[in-house]
Design an enzyme around this catalytic site. Sequence first.
Site, PDB file in Angstrom:
ATOM      1  N   SER A 123      -1.850  14.006  -3.358  1.00 35.40           N
ATOM      2  CA  SER A 123      -1.368  13.977  -1.979  1.00 35.40           C
ATOM      3  C   SER A 123      -1.192  15.384  -1.427  1.00 35.40           C
ATOM      4  O   SER A 123      -1.227  15.584  -0.216  1.00 35.40           O
ATOM      5  CB  SER A 123      -0.013  13.289  -1.921  1.00 35.40           C
ATOM      6  OG  SER A 123      -0.064  12.028  -2.509  1.00 35.40           O
ATOM      7  N   HIS A 144      -8.333  11.581  -0.854  1.00 31.36           N
ATOM      8  CA  HIS A 144      -6.950  11.095  -0.829  1.00 31.36           C
ATOM      9  C   HIS A 144      -6.827   9.711  -0.184  1.00 31.36           C
ATOM     10  O   HIS A 144      -7.065   9.556   1.010  1.00 31.36           O
ATOM     11  CB  HIS A 144      -6.088  12.121  -0.074  1.00 31.36           C
ATOM     12  CG  HIS A 144      -4.660  11.754   0.001  1.00 31.36           C
ATOM     13  ND1 HIS A 144      -3.889  11.927   1.123  1.00 31.36           N
ATOM     14  CD2 HIS A 144      -3.823  11.208  -0.930  1.00 31.36           C
ATOM     15  CE1 HIS A 144      -2.661  11.507   0.893  1.00 31.36           C
ATOM     16  NE2 HIS A 144      -2.595  11.065  -0.341  1.00 31.36           N
ATOM     17  N   GLU A 156      -8.752  10.582   3.157  1.00 32.32           N
ATOM     18  CA  GLU A 156      -8.969  11.969   3.585  1.00 32.32           C
ATOM     19  C   GLU A 156      -9.868  12.657   2.549  1.00 32.32           C
ATOM     20  O   GLU A 156      -9.501  12.721   1.370  1.00 32.32           O
ATOM     21  CB  GLU A 156      -7.628  12.704   3.688  1.00 32.32           C
ATOM     22  CG  GLU A 156      -6.734  12.154   4.793  1.00 32.32           C
ATOM     23  CD  GLU A 156      -5.315  12.729   4.749  1.00 32.32           C
ATOM     24  OE1 GLU A 156      -4.765  13.019   5.807  1.00 32.32           O
ATOM     25  OE2 GLU A 156      -4.757  12.894   3.644  1.00 32.32           O
ATOM     26  N   ASN A 195       0.075  13.193   5.519  1.00 36.50           N
ATOM     27  CA  ASN A 195       1.382  13.496   4.933  1.00 36.50           C
ATOM     28  C   ASN A 195       2.141  14.574   5.707  1.00 36.50           C
ATOM     29  O   ASN A 195       3.366  14.628   5.651  1.00 36.50           O
ATOM     30  CB  ASN A 195       1.249  13.864   3.459  1.00 36.50           C
ATOM     31  CG  ASN A 195       1.220  12.617   2.589  1.00 36.50           C
ATOM     32  OD1 ASN A 195       1.816  11.601   2.936  1.00 36.50           O
ATOM     33  ND2 ASN A 195       0.518  12.669   1.478  1.00 36.50           N
TER      34      ASN A 195
HETATM   35  N1  3HC Z   1      -0.955  -4.351  -2.719  1.00 29.62           N
HETATM   36  C1  3HC Z   1      -2.059  -5.000  -2.305  1.00 29.62           C
HETATM   37  N2  3HC Z   1      -2.091  -5.697  -1.153  1.00 29.62           N
HETATM   38  C2  3HC Z   1      -0.964  -5.727  -0.416  1.00 29.62           C
HETATM   39  C3  3HC Z   1       0.212  -5.065  -0.807  1.00 29.62           C
HETATM   40  C4  3HC Z   1       0.196  -4.353  -2.021  1.00 29.62           C
HETATM   41  N3  3HC Z   1       1.241  -3.667  -2.472  1.00 29.62           N
HETATM   42  N4  3HC Z   1       1.160  -5.282   0.125  1.00 29.62           N
HETATM   43  C5  3HC Z   1       0.598  -6.041   1.069  1.00 29.62           C
HETATM   44  N5  3HC Z   1      -0.673  -6.325   0.743  1.00 29.62           N
HETATM   45  C6  3HC Z   1      -1.625  -7.108   1.514  1.00 29.62           C
HETATM   46  C7  3HC Z   1      -1.240  -8.566   1.556  1.00 29.62           C
HETATM   47  O1  3HC Z   1      -1.828  -9.279   0.487  1.00 29.62           O
HETATM   48  C8  3HC Z   1      -1.792  -8.992   2.889  1.00 29.62           C
HETATM   49  O2  3HC Z   1      -3.176  -9.261   2.799  1.00 29.62           O
HETATM   50  P1  3HC Z   1      -3.875 -10.375   3.724  1.00 29.62           P
HETATM   51  O3  3HC Z   1      -3.350 -10.207   5.113  1.00 29.62           O
HETATM   52  O4  3HC Z   1      -5.334 -10.085   3.614  1.00 29.62           O
HETATM   53  O5  3HC Z   1      -3.465 -11.668   3.102  1.00 29.62           O
HETATM   54  C9  3HC Z   1      -1.665  -7.754   3.779  1.00 29.62           C
HETATM   55  O6  3HC Z   1      -1.560  -6.640   2.875  1.00 29.62           O
HETATM   56  C10 3HC Z   1      -0.447  -7.793   4.664  1.00 29.62           C
HETATM   57  O7  3HC Z   1       0.684  -7.988   3.832  1.00 29.62           O
HETATM   58  P2  3HC Z   1       2.035  -8.708   4.262  1.00 29.62           P
HETATM   59  O8  3HC Z   1       1.705  -9.732   5.307  1.00 29.62           O
HETATM   60  O9  3HC Z   1       2.743  -9.148   3.035  1.00 29.62           O
HETATM   61  O10 3HC Z   1       2.949  -7.564   4.828  1.00 29.62           O
HETATM   62  P3  3HC Z   1       2.726  -6.578   6.029  1.00 29.62           P
HETATM   63  O11 3HC Z   1       1.981  -7.201   7.140  1.00 29.62           O
HETATM   64  O12 3HC Z   1       4.047  -5.982   6.262  1.00 29.62           O
HETATM   65  O13 3HC Z   1       1.777  -5.429   5.421  1.00 29.62           O
HETATM   66  C11 3HC Z   1       1.607  -3.296   4.454  1.00 29.62           C
HETATM   67  C12 3HC Z   1       2.134  -4.709   4.297  1.00 29.62           C
HETATM   68  C13 3HC Z   1       0.089  -3.320   4.519  1.00 29.62           C
HETATM   69  C14 3HC Z   1       2.055  -2.499   3.264  1.00 29.62           C
HETATM   70  C15 3HC Z   1       2.167  -2.731   5.817  1.00 29.62           C
HETATM   71  O14 3HC Z   1       3.551  -2.900   5.829  1.00 29.62           O
HETATM   72  C16 3HC Z   1       1.851  -1.292   6.046  1.00 29.62           C
HETATM   73  O15 3HC Z   1       0.782  -0.926   6.501  1.00 29.62           O
HETATM   74  N6  3HC Z   1       2.842  -0.400   5.716  1.00 29.62           N
HETATM   75  C17 3HC Z   1       2.682   1.022   5.889  1.00 29.62           C
HETATM   76  C18 3HC Z   1       1.980   1.574   4.703  1.00 29.62           C
HETATM   77  C19 3HC Z   1       1.771   3.043   4.866  1.00 29.62           C
HETATM   78  O16 3HC Z   1       2.220   3.703   5.767  1.00 29.62           O
HETATM   79  N7  3HC Z   1       1.028   3.600   3.900  1.00 29.62           N
HETATM   80  C20 3HC Z   1       0.773   5.010   3.848  1.00 29.62           C
HETATM   81  C21 3HC Z   1       1.803   5.598   2.977  1.00 29.62           C
HETATM   82  S1  3HC Z   1       1.663   7.324   2.836  1.00 29.62           S
HETATM   83  C22 3HC Z   1       0.714   7.510   1.495  1.00 29.62           C
HETATM   84  O17 3HC Z   1       0.206   6.605   0.908  1.00 29.62           O
HETATM   85  C23 3HC Z   1       0.528   8.917   1.142  1.00 29.62           C
HETATM   86  C24 3HC Z   1       0.281   9.113  -0.331  1.00 29.62           C
HETATM   87  O18 3HC Z   1       0.057  10.507  -0.485  1.00 29.62           O
HETATM   88  C25 3HC Z   1       1.382   8.646  -1.238  1.00 29.62           C
END
Ligand code: 3HC
Length: 288
Positions: A123, A144, A156, A195
């Site tokens: 990251s 990334h 990215e 990030n």
């Molecule tokens: N693993 C795999 N699939 C997942 C999951 C997980 N942990 N969590 C949710 N899903 C899938 C579900 O199966 C569902 O799939 P479908 O619609 O095809 O059936 C879909 O995602 C939507 O899930 P939910 O309806 O349960 O829940 P949400 O609508 O709230 O979505 C989320 C969950 C996709 C995680 C959404 O809340 C989201 O986009 N959150 C923000 C995530 C974010 O900002 N990520 C970036 C983080 S920063 C980063 O990663 C930086 C790195 O450097 C660490």
Amino acid sequence: MGVHEINNICIVGAGNMGHQIALSAALAGFKVKCTDVNEEVLQKAEQFVSTYLPERVAKGKMKQADADAARANLMFTSDLAESASDADLVIEAVLEKLEIKRQLFAQLDSLCPQHTILASNSSYIVSSKIVDVTSRPEKVCNMHFFNPALVMKLVEVVKGPHTSEETTGTLMEVCVRMGKTPVLLQQEIYGFLVNRMLAAIKNEAIYLLDMGIAGHEDIDRAVTLALGHPMGPFRLMDLTGVDLTYYVGMERYQETGDPAYRPSPSIVEKFIKKEWGRKTGKGFYDYP
Ligand code: 3HC
């Protein structure tokens, strides 16, 4: 080298990011070996895949044949040497610690064929901090992904001064084949695009919490309901790992000496208590 020459992908690190990147690649038809030194982590990753694929089929989101093909494309193993030996692309997704990554890239450089691209899913650690331990600078790059990697579309691709355009081009094509949308950063910058923007919100959220202005649930509510983000910063930290927030802050503090980067009291407390979020069952929220 283009995407048509990438058949075998080795993912190093079967944690949160590693195993979801591995499964995304397997679903896209690549032959994937996902490795880890920790047997328990490998077992957990394999368990995730064995649950996830049938669930997708049961939900009607995936055909049985596609799930079977993805499972057949994906292997979990602790044998890094064997996994690296026929890899066309390695994606490293190990702990966010520079020394660990440098040791790993040196090892990979000696284990992989000369044509193999070595990419890091780090990251924050840019590939120019690692590249000197390899003999193939033009094939070393950041790639990334975002958490959860099976769902999030963005990747990215970050070009280091040493990275060739051929390498970034191939990685962009790999992303597209995986159903992702890549963005290309022409220069390395700490935190890349996402990030950096996320840090601004996260730091402010932690500041507001530590000052006692509001609780974490209300801060999350404010961000989701007023800014339209799918998750507030505390729930997101639980997803990405509170330990990661701690390590990244410490690494940056040690590097710059700037106390502004030192992890805040609430993060240190959670780190010590092993309240790292979803992966430990408790973070800012509980995950029974
Ligand atoms: N693993 C795999 N699939 C997942 C999951 C997980 N942990 N969590 C949710 N899903 C899938 C579900 O199966 C569902 O799939 P479908 O619609 O095809 O059936 C879909 O995602 C939507 O899930 P939910 O309806 O349960 O829940 P949400 O609508 O709230 O979505 C989320 C969950 C996709 C995680 C959404 O809340 C989201 O986009 N959150 C923000 C995530 C974010 O900002 N990520 C970036 C983080 S920063 C980063 O990663 C930086 C790195 O450097 C660490």
